[in-house]
Design a protein around this motif. Structure first.
Motif, PDB file in Angstrom:
ATOM      1  N   PRO A   1       0.785  -0.961  -0.322  1.00  0.00           N
ATOM      2  CA  PRO A   1      -0.311   0.033  -0.259  1.00  0.00           C
ATOM      3  C   PRO A   1       0.335   1.217  -0.075  1.00  0.00           C
ATOM      4  O   PRO A   1       0.604   2.053   1.154  1.00  0.00           O
ATOM      5  N   PHE A   2       1.749   1.265  -1.057  1.00  0.00           N
ATOM      6  CA  PHE A   2       2.231   2.957  -0.987  1.00  0.00           C
ATOM      7  C   PHE A   2       1.994   3.564  -2.267  1.00  0.00           C
ATOM      8  O   PHE A   2       1.745   2.817  -3.308  1.00  0.00           O
ATOM      9  N   HIS A   3       2.136   5.190  -2.386  1.00  0.00           N
ATOM     10  CA  HIS A   3       1.649   5.457  -3.232  1.00  0.00           C
ATOM     11  C   HIS A   3       1.689   5.042  -4.625  1.00  0.00           C
ATOM     12  O   HIS A   3       0.922   5.232  -5.457  1.00  0.00           O
ATOM     13  N   MET A   4       2.884   4.932  -5.075  1.00  0.00           N
ATOM     14  CA  MET A   4       3.628   4.435  -6.283  1.00  0.00           C
ATOM     15  C   MET A   4       3.624   3.454  -6.861  1.00  0.00           C
ATOM     16  O   MET A   4       4.081   3.041  -7.395  1.00  0.00           O
TER      17      MET A   4
ATOM     18  N   LEU B   1       0.434  11.970   0.093  1.00  0.00           N
ATOM     19  CA  LEU B   1       0.812  10.811   0.889  1.00  0.00           C
ATOM     20  C   LEU B   1       1.741  10.231  -0.388  1.00  0.00           C
ATOM     21  O   LEU B   1       3.257   8.909   0.423  1.00  0.00           O
ATOM     22  N   GLN B   2       1.776  10.661  -1.242  1.00  0.00           N
ATOM     23  CA  GLN B   2       2.607  10.119  -2.482  1.00  0.00           C
ATOM     24  C   GLN B   2       4.645  10.702  -2.343  1.00  0.00           C
ATOM     25  O   GLN B   2       5.610   9.507  -1.544  1.00  0.00           O
ATOM     26  N   LYS B   3       4.699  11.937  -1.161  1.00  0.00           N
ATOM     27  CA  LYS B   3       6.279  11.963  -0.594  1.00  0.00           C
ATOM     28  C   LYS B   3       6.672  10.977   0.420  1.00  0.00           C
ATOM     29  O   LYS B   3       7.283   9.889   0.262  1.00  0.00           O
TER      30      LYS B   3
ATOM     31  N   PHE C   1       6.865   7.479  -1.317  1.00  0.00           N
ATOM     32  CA  PHE C   1       8.164   7.629  -1.998  1.00  0.00           C
ATOM     33  C   PHE C   1       9.438   7.275  -1.050  1.00  0.00           C
ATOM     34  O   PHE C   1      10.209   6.796  -1.614  1.00  0.00           O
ATOM     35  N   LEU C   2       9.285   8.301  -0.088  1.00  0.00           N
ATOM     36  CA  LEU C   2      10.312   7.684   1.397  1.00  0.00           C
ATOM     37  C   LEU C   2      11.151   6.647   1.401  1.00  0.00           C
ATOM     38  O   LEU C   2      11.589   5.562   1.980  1.00  0.00           O
ATOM     39  N   LEU C   3       9.521   5.719   1.028  1.00  0.00           N
ATOM     40  CA  LEU C   3       9.534   3.942   2.139  1.00  0.00           C
ATOM     41  C   LEU C   3      10.192   3.166   1.509  1.00  0.00           C
ATOM     42  O   LEU C   3      10.954   2.353   1.389  1.00  0.00           O
ATOM     43  N   LEU C   4      10.042   3.690   0.038  1.00  0.00           N
ATOM     44  CA  LEU C   4      10.124   2.876  -1.094  1.00  0.00           C
ATOM     45  C   LEU C   4      11.632   2.998  -1.304  1.00  0.00           C
ATOM     46  O   LEU C   4      12.289   1.940  -1.708  1.00  0.00           O
TER      47      LEU C   4
ATOM     48  N   LEU D   1      13.046   0.691   1.132  1.00  0.00           N
ATOM     49  CA  LEU D   1      13.525  -0.222   1.034  1.00  0.00           C
ATOM     50  C   LEU D   1      14.144  -0.947  -0.302  1.00  0.00           C
ATOM     51  O   LEU D   1      14.980  -1.343   0.256  1.00  0.00           O
ATOM     52  N   SER D   2      14.387   0.136  -1.236  1.00  0.00           N
ATOM     53  CA  SER D   2      15.174  -0.121  -2.357  1.00  0.00           C
ATOM     54  C   SER D   2      16.836   0.190  -1.705  1.00  0.00           C
ATOM     55  O   SER D   2      17.784  -0.680  -2.333  1.00  0.00           O
ATOM     56  N   LEU D   3      17.500   0.855  -0.726  1.00  0.00           N
ATOM     57  CA  LEU D   3      18.133   1.014   0.005  1.00  0.00           C
ATOM     58  C   LEU D   3      18.952  -0.255   0.366  1.00  0.00           C
ATOM     59  O   LEU D   3      19.600  -0.316   0.286  1.00  0.00           O
ATOM     60  N   LEU D   4      18.082  -0.067   1.803  1.00  0.00           N
ATOM     61  CA  LEU D   4      18.078  -0.986   2.274  1.00  0.00           C
ATOM     62  C   LEU D   4      18.936  -2.765   1.234  1.00  0.00           C
ATOM     63  O   LEU D   4      18.895  -3.329   1.918  1.00  0.00           O
TER      64      LEU D   4
END
Length: 375
Positions: free
Chosen positions: A319-322, A349-351, A354-357, A360-363
């Protein structure tokens, strides 16, 4: 040469899976009467562009790490839509059609996995027999008296304290089949019974109660704690699994559903602390597995594609905006509240999404680099 094979397999993997995902969105949009402005594989500078007679622009871009389908959409402030074209816009369609278009991408990934597994089962594939090692001491299997050389013939899920029924065991066709059933039981904390044949040909039943199963924790291997592991068997002794088209489709659908259930629980476990975040893999892990599987053979590569396709389908349902899951969450809100979330709230919510995504990508990339350095 190894690097070229890995790179080629990685690009092929992304190309096939991303194209299929986006094609799901494309087909659903066209079926619902939404105009598709662009179908793009990759990001960045276009390498190839083709404009179809229906004005859809097909693009192959320089950075093959994703793709997108751009629809005629009144929410996009960069689009100027004529009044006559409003009926073809995504935001002008009823809720069920908008949800269908969004969900079609992940659904396409699950469907592709079923097709790939079906092809494998149709063509015939060697299967590691479900013959067990001697279980480690202190493991649950050791306590129940499982011995080296025991062959697993049947599987039965147990509910509560119900004793296993002799005539209700599902045949176990291979270790791979048994392994996914075991993972389903461990992640779902569900008891089960095994029908075994010992080295002397005797039949016996072992019941593994739910309360006795090892709990999922990031610091242990639950399969070792359980004590059920396969014995090494020469490849020429592996039986071949070859099914009819109907049986292959049924087994493939069951396998995709089982893998999806287990993967969803493991993904949830990363957020609840039951599974380690170190299991999260990124593009380097995908490239490495793609290169290794394609060198083993086309069947292992198709199986790898199926597994990654399931993962992409599940990832896009977060459930992430992007992601598609974010839009489906907005649709659920609209269904319950009777009105759409405002564009300004969606932008905020997009911001966050985006930060959460990105986090996760960096992790995932950090985990990849750690594996690479340690190896």
């Amino acid at each position: 040469m190894q690097a070229l094979i890995t790179l080629g397999a990685f690009l092929l993997t992304l190309g096939v899976l991303v194209s299929f995902h986006e094609f799901g969105h494309f087909l659903a949009a066209r079926a619902c009467g939404v105009r598709v402005l662009r179908f793009a594989i990759g990001f960045g500078k276009p390498l190839f562009t083709y404009r179809a007679p229906n004005q859809t622009e097909w693009v192959l871009a320089s950075i093959p790490l994703g793709g997108y389908v751009k629809l005629l959409d009144g929410r996009d402030r960069n689009q100027v839509i004529r009044q006559d074209d409003r009926k073809d816009a995504f935001d002008h369609k009823p809720l069920w059609q908008r949800s269908l278009i969004v969900a079609a991408g992940p659904f396409a990934n699950f469907f592709l996995a079923v097709v790939l597994f079906s092809v494998i089962y149709l063509s015939g594939v060697p299967q590691l027999p479900a013959v067990l090692q001697g279980p480690p001491e202190n493991s649950l299997a050791y306590q129940l008296g499982v011995s080296q050389g025991d062959r697993v013939l049947g599987w039965q899920e147990l509910s509560s304290d119900v004793a296993p029924s002799a005539g209700e065991f599902e045949p176990v066709i291979s270790w791979n089949s048994l392994r996914w059933n075991l993972m389903d039981a461990l992640t779902g904390n569900t008891g089960f019974a095994l029908e075994l044949e010992d080295s002397e040909g005797g039949r016996l039943i072992k019941s593994f109660k739910a309360e006795d199963l090892p709990r999922m924790r990031p610091d242990i291997d639950p399969m070792k704690e359980l004590g059920l592991l396969p014995i090494a068997t020469p490849l020429d002794q592996w039986p071949e699994l070859k099914l009819s088209p109907s049986d292959a489709s049924v087994l493939a659908t069951q396998r995709v559903w089982l893998i999806t259930k287990v993967s969803a629980r493991l993904m949830l476990g990363m957020f609840t602390g039951q599974a380690s975040l170190k299991q999260l893999g990124g593009p380097l892990s995908i490239a490495d597995m793609a290169g290794k599987s394609v060198q083993v053979g086309w069947q292992p590569f198709l199986a790898f594609l199926a597994l990654i396709s399931i993962s992409i389908g599940m990832l896009n349902l977060l459930p992430f905006h992007m992601l598609d899951g974010g839009q489906l969450l907005y649709d659920a809100w609209e269904l319950v509240a009777g009105k759409r979330i405002s564009v300004s709230v969606q932008e905020q919510l997009q911001k966050v999404g985006f930060l959460l995504l990105i986090s996760l990508s960096l992790l995932a990339l950090f985990n990849d680099l750690q594996r690479y350095i340690s190896s």
